[in-house]
Design a protein around this motif. Structure first.
Motif, PDB file in Angstrom:
ATOM      1  N   ASP A 170      49.252 -27.259  -4.208  1.00 32.57           N
ATOM      2  CA  ASP A 170      48.844 -28.200  -5.255  1.00 32.57           C
ATOM      3  C   ASP A 170      49.412 -29.590  -4.975  1.00 32.57           C
ATOM      4  N   ASP A 171      50.685 -29.628  -4.606  1.00 35.01           N
ATOM      5  CA  ASP A 171      51.340 -30.913  -4.339  1.00 35.01           C
ATOM      6  C   ASP A 171      50.746 -31.616  -3.125  1.00 35.01           C
ATOM      7  N   LEU A 172      50.179 -30.845  -2.200  1.00 32.28           N
ATOM      8  CA  LEU A 172      49.582 -31.421  -0.991  1.00 32.28           C
ATOM      9  C   LEU A 172      48.100 -31.757  -1.182  1.00 32.28           C
ATOM     10  N   ASN A 173      47.590 -31.588  -2.407  1.00 32.38           N
ATOM     11  CA  ASN A 173      46.202 -31.915  -2.740  1.00 32.38           C
ATOM     12  C   ASN A 173      45.198 -30.970  -2.092  1.00 32.38           C
ATOM     13  N   PHE A 174      45.577 -29.690  -1.958  1.00 30.23           N
ATOM     14  CA  PHE A 174      44.608 -28.652  -1.607  1.00 30.23           C
ATOM     15  C   PHE A 174      43.960 -28.199  -2.921  1.00 30.23           C
ATOM     16  N   THR A 175      42.911 -28.876  -3.327  1.00 30.06           N
ATOM     17  CA  THR A 175      42.279 -28.581  -4.611  1.00 30.06           C
ATOM     18  C   THR A 175      41.411 -27.331  -4.516  1.00 30.06           C
ATOM     19  N   ILE A 176      41.167 -26.704  -5.666  1.00 33.64           N
ATOM     20  CA  ILE A 176      40.356 -25.489  -5.714  1.00 33.64           C
ATOM     21  C   ILE A 176      38.927 -25.848  -6.116  1.00 33.64           C
ATOM     22  N   LEU A 184      40.034 -26.412  -1.035  1.00 35.18           N
ATOM     23  CA  LEU A 184      39.515 -27.358  -0.062  1.00 35.18           C
ATOM     24  C   LEU A 184      40.691 -28.014   0.644  1.00 35.18           C
ATOM     25  N   ALA A 185      40.476 -28.445   1.879  1.00 35.11           N
ATOM     26  CA  ALA A 185      41.511 -29.186   2.596  1.00 35.11           C
ATOM     27  C   ALA A 185      41.737 -30.528   1.907  1.00 35.11           C
ATOM     28  N   PRO A 186      42.872 -31.177   2.141  1.00 38.37           N
ATOM     29  CA  PRO A 186      43.127 -32.476   1.497  1.00 38.37           C
ATOM     30  C   PRO A 186      42.045 -33.518   1.749  1.00 38.37           C
ATOM     31  N   ASN A 187      41.277 -33.379   2.842  1.00 36.63           N
ATOM     32  CA  ASN A 187      40.188 -34.331   3.093  1.00 36.63           C
ATOM     33  C   ASN A 187      38.903 -33.945   2.371  1.00 36.63           C
ATOM     34  N   GLY A 188      38.950 -32.856   1.582  1.00 32.83           N
ATOM     35  CA  GLY A 188      37.802 -32.431   0.800  1.00 32.83           C
ATOM     36  C   GLY A 188      36.906 -31.415   1.469  1.00 32.83           C
ATOM     37  N   ASP A 189      37.195 -31.036   2.705  1.00 35.38           N
ATOM     38  CA  ASP A 189      36.349 -30.091   3.432  1.00 35.38           C
ATOM     39  C   ASP A 189      36.718 -28.643   3.102  1.00 35.38           C
ATOM     40  N   PRO A 190      35.709 -27.767   3.006  1.00 31.66           N
ATOM     41  CA  PRO A 190      36.013 -26.337   2.880  1.00 31.66           C
ATOM     42  C   PRO A 190      36.512 -25.797   4.220  1.00 31.66           C
ATOM     43  N   PHE A 191      37.253 -24.721   4.187  1.00 36.30           N
ATOM     44  CA  PHE A 191      37.743 -24.130   5.436  1.00 36.30           C
ATOM     45  C   PHE A 191      37.988 -22.639   5.224  1.00 36.30           C
ATOM     46  N   GLU A 192      38.018 -21.930   6.320  1.00 41.63           N
ATOM     47  CA  GLU A 192      38.295 -20.502   6.323  1.00 41.63           C
ATOM     48  C   GLU A 192      39.377 -20.226   7.360  1.00 41.63           C
ATOM     49  N   SER A 218      45.849 -14.837  -2.265  1.00 46.12           N
ATOM     50  CA  SER A 218      46.694 -15.144  -3.429  1.00 46.12           C
ATOM     51  C   SER A 218      46.941 -16.642  -3.563  1.00 46.12           C
ATOM     52  N   LEU A 219      46.673 -17.374  -2.476  1.00 49.07           N
ATOM     53  CA  LEU A 219      46.789 -18.838  -2.491  1.00 49.07           C
ATOM     54  C   LEU A 219      45.431 -19.504  -2.695  1.00 49.07           C
ATOM     55  N   HIS A 220      44.403 -18.689  -2.993  1.00 52.03           N
ATOM     56  CA  HIS A 220      43.035 -19.184  -3.192  1.00 52.03           C
ATOM     57  C   HIS A 220      42.470 -19.794  -1.906  1.00 52.03           C
ATOM     58  N   ILE A 221      42.750 -19.143  -0.793  1.00 55.69           N
ATOM     59  CA  ILE A 221      42.255 -19.597   0.506  1.00 55.69           C
ATOM     60  C   ILE A 221      41.276 -18.566   1.043  1.00 55.69           C
TER      61      ILE A 221
END
Length: 629
Positions: A170-176, A184-192, A218-221
């Protein structure tokens, strides 16, 4: 609290240098007062190929094999009830781990890797996969190694702490993403994230990889696991890879290479592709420190940096279990380095009635891939080759250096001998006079000198080059049985390079009429009958049939050969059902005796008894406390 679940605690032993490098004389007390090196006492060892573990167990039950080279899963313990089968156990000098590609976004963000580490539940592996025969561990130096600082970390990644991991993300801006539920990655891209694991180990590797996937979920990844073959990932195209790492000794100079930023593009040395300037700043002190305090300070700092940045996540350090019969042979040696099927057992094993002779048959799962000592990587090759070649020193069963070819050693710097250039380190070895190559050629100091010359010369034809070879300035033989080797710096690790390198026959490898410097990687002994295969160990190679067996026979000209059996130096196997034979009895007097030169301020090559005893006491206290809870 650190959880200790194991049958036999392996004590870490390490070669230490204290104060500045100085002149020392290591006396030949092993030759005079102990017969550990003497042997072998059996006629031959047959390594029989039996691929399936169930078939090896049936062969062991039937008495068709005497030992199983491979380790077995503890879930099979209840099935072992025979009076004639014993079990050896030892905490592994290695671990299962997940390597993370630190160059692949967003795994390149250290906070992401740390969040994953907090979410990974190592206690599940201990309970669900290893049946209690493992322990949680974080440091990239195994717990059995005395350099390990596991118990000094401020925090651990043992349990599911996904709440901490989610807060980091959350603090690193990995938004859900509300639509997918994944971050999503901090740049807004989805990733797996894909965790790769070996197709050869669905139970342990596959199960551990699934726990990794659960941690990421559990980290929503978005994550999944996938089987792989080695060739599928050899180019570095991966997110995370789960596999095991084992160490052949307790040296830690590899810390200076495997995570060094300059090797980040070298898949061989730095598979995690990790880069960190602060880590790099400790490298020279680790490699070229001359006191224990200097090296330990660097090793501790480097472990802490790796613990924080998580280029690799250790997921378990398990207990190795091996089975062997006790009705025909005794003298098995529980080796901290090679376990119960190592070269010390091959040296000391003998018939129960105390007579010479007999054939010991060892089952192993795979073919040895090569007998080229420069190329072999599998335990199946090493299990055979370790019995064929000499070195100046060897690791004893308790990891203390034991004289092999060397009768004595002197280490000097400029402070001790004005003829040694300032800043240099000089080793002088006197070797045994009765060593003979298997073709009848005497082994002399010229062979030892040639070995290091060969290492130096072949370096121009190989990548990576051997460690420390660039620091070698000279190697020469002033007499038939005296060798002098000199380096252009002072380093804690030079003895390990000098002492434990396989010695080569000059008349076989020379560059004029022999294999030559360029032929180091094309030499194919055993499998190509036209290639020379000249040895000088306790055994020589005898016979083989691909897919069936490989046989080594007793070398009657071995320089420690004897015609009587001293049973006092062997570990006798009990006939008690499921007897656990933890290890060769540790004897601190085995530490090589030392005579200090006048004016020197050094003590070199001794057991870290205080550290080891402290480790042992901690283990006993923790285990006792858990039993009482």
């Amino acid at each position: 609290m650190r959880k200790q679940i194991q049958v036999g605690m392996v004590l870490g032993i390490v070669i230490l240098l204290l104060d500045s490098l100085g002149c020392i004389q290591i006396a030949s007390s092993w030759h005079e007062s102990d017969s550990l090196q003497t042997g072998p006492y059996v006629d031959e060892i047959i390594f029989q190929i039996i691929e399936h573990p169930d078939d090896r167990f049936l062969a062991l039950q039937a008495g068709e094999i005497d030992m199983d080279l491979d380790f077995f899963h503890p879930i099979h313990l209840p099935n072992i009830w025979e009076l004639d089968i014993d079990i050896f156990s030892s905490l592994r000098n290695g671990y299962g781990q997940i390597t993370i590609n630190c160059q692949r976004y967003p795994l390149s963000i250290s906070g992401f890797r740390r969040a994953f580490a907090f979410a990974f539940d190592k206690t599940r592996i201990t309970a669900e996969i290893m049946d209690g025969f493992s322990q949680e561990h974080d440091s990239l130096v195994p717990f059995v190694n005395s350099w390990c600082v596991e118990n000094q970390f401020d925090w651990h990644y043992y349990t599911n702490q996904s709440d901490i991991g989610n807060q980091i993300l959350d603090d690193l801006n990995f938004t859900i993403n509300p639509s997918t539920g994944f971050r999503l990655a901090p740049n807004g891209d989805p990733f797996e994230v894909v965790i790769l694991y070996s197709s050869a180990s669905s139970e342990i590797a596959g199960g551990s990889a699934q726990i990794g996937v659960d941690a990421l979920h559990s980290l929503h990844i978005d994550a999944r696991r996938e089987e792989y073959l080695y060739e599928d990932i050899s180019g570095g195209a991966y997110d995370m890879i789960l596999y095991t790492i084992d160490f052949d000794d307790y040296n830690i100079d590899w810390l200076a290479h495997e995570y060094w930023s300059e090797n980040a593009d070298d898949y061989y040395w730095n598979i995690a592709r990790f880069e960190n300037d602060t880590y790099d700043n400790w490298r020279n002190q680790l490699l070229y420190g001359t006191t224990y305090e200097e090296v330990y300070e660097a090793a501790k700092a480097m472990q802490e940096i790796l613990h924080y940045n998580v280029p690799r996540l250790v997921v378990y350090e398990d207990t190795y279990l091996q089975r062997y019969r006790n009705d025909q042979f005794t003298g098995h040696v529980g080796d901290l380095r090679k376990y119960i099927t190592g070269p010390w057992t091959m040296r000391k094993i003998h018939k129960i009635d105390g007579t010479f002779g007999g054939t010991v048959t060892i089952g192993m799962a795979e073919e040895p891939e090569s007998f080229n000592i420069f190329l072999q990587v599998s335990d199946y090759s090493l299990a055979i080759v370790d019995n064929l070649y000499p070195s100046l020193y060897d690791y004893g069963p308790d990891m203390v250096p034991v004289q092999d070819l060397a009768e004595s050693m002197v280490i000097e710097t400029h402070m001790d001998n004005q003829n040694v250039p300032l800043g240099h380190t000089r080793f002088t070895f006197d070797i045994v006079h009765n060593a003979t190559w298997s073709d009848g050629t005497p082994l002399t100091a010229e062979d030892v000198v040639f070995t290091f010359t060969y290492d130096y010369e072949r370096a121009q034809y190989m990548t990576p080059i051997p460690r420390f070879i660039g620091n070698l300035t000279s190697a020469y033989a002033p007499t038939t049985y005296r060798v002098i080797i000199e380096f252009d710096t002072e380093s804690y690790w030079y003895f390990n390079y000098c002492g434990f390198t396989y010695i080569l026959p000059q008349h076989i490898f020379n560059n004029e009429t022999g294999i030559g410097y360029q032929g180091w990687n094309t030499w194919n002994p055993v499998f190509d009958p036209e290639e020379p295969n000249v040895n000088c160990g306790p055994y020589t190679f005898s016979n083989y049939e691909v897919g069936e067996f490989y046989t080594i026979k007793r070398n009657p000209n071995f320089y420690y050969s004897t015609f009587s059996i001293d049973s006092s130096t062997t570990t006798n196997s009990s006939s008690t059902t499921n007897q656990t034979n933890d290890s060769f009895p540790l004897n601190w007097s085995y530490a090589v005796s030392i005579t200090l030169a006048s004016g020197s301020t050094i003590v070199i090559i001794y057991c870290t008894v205080a550290i080891i005893r402290k480790r042992k006491e901690e283990s006993i206290l923790l285990h006792t406390k858990e039993l009482n809870q």
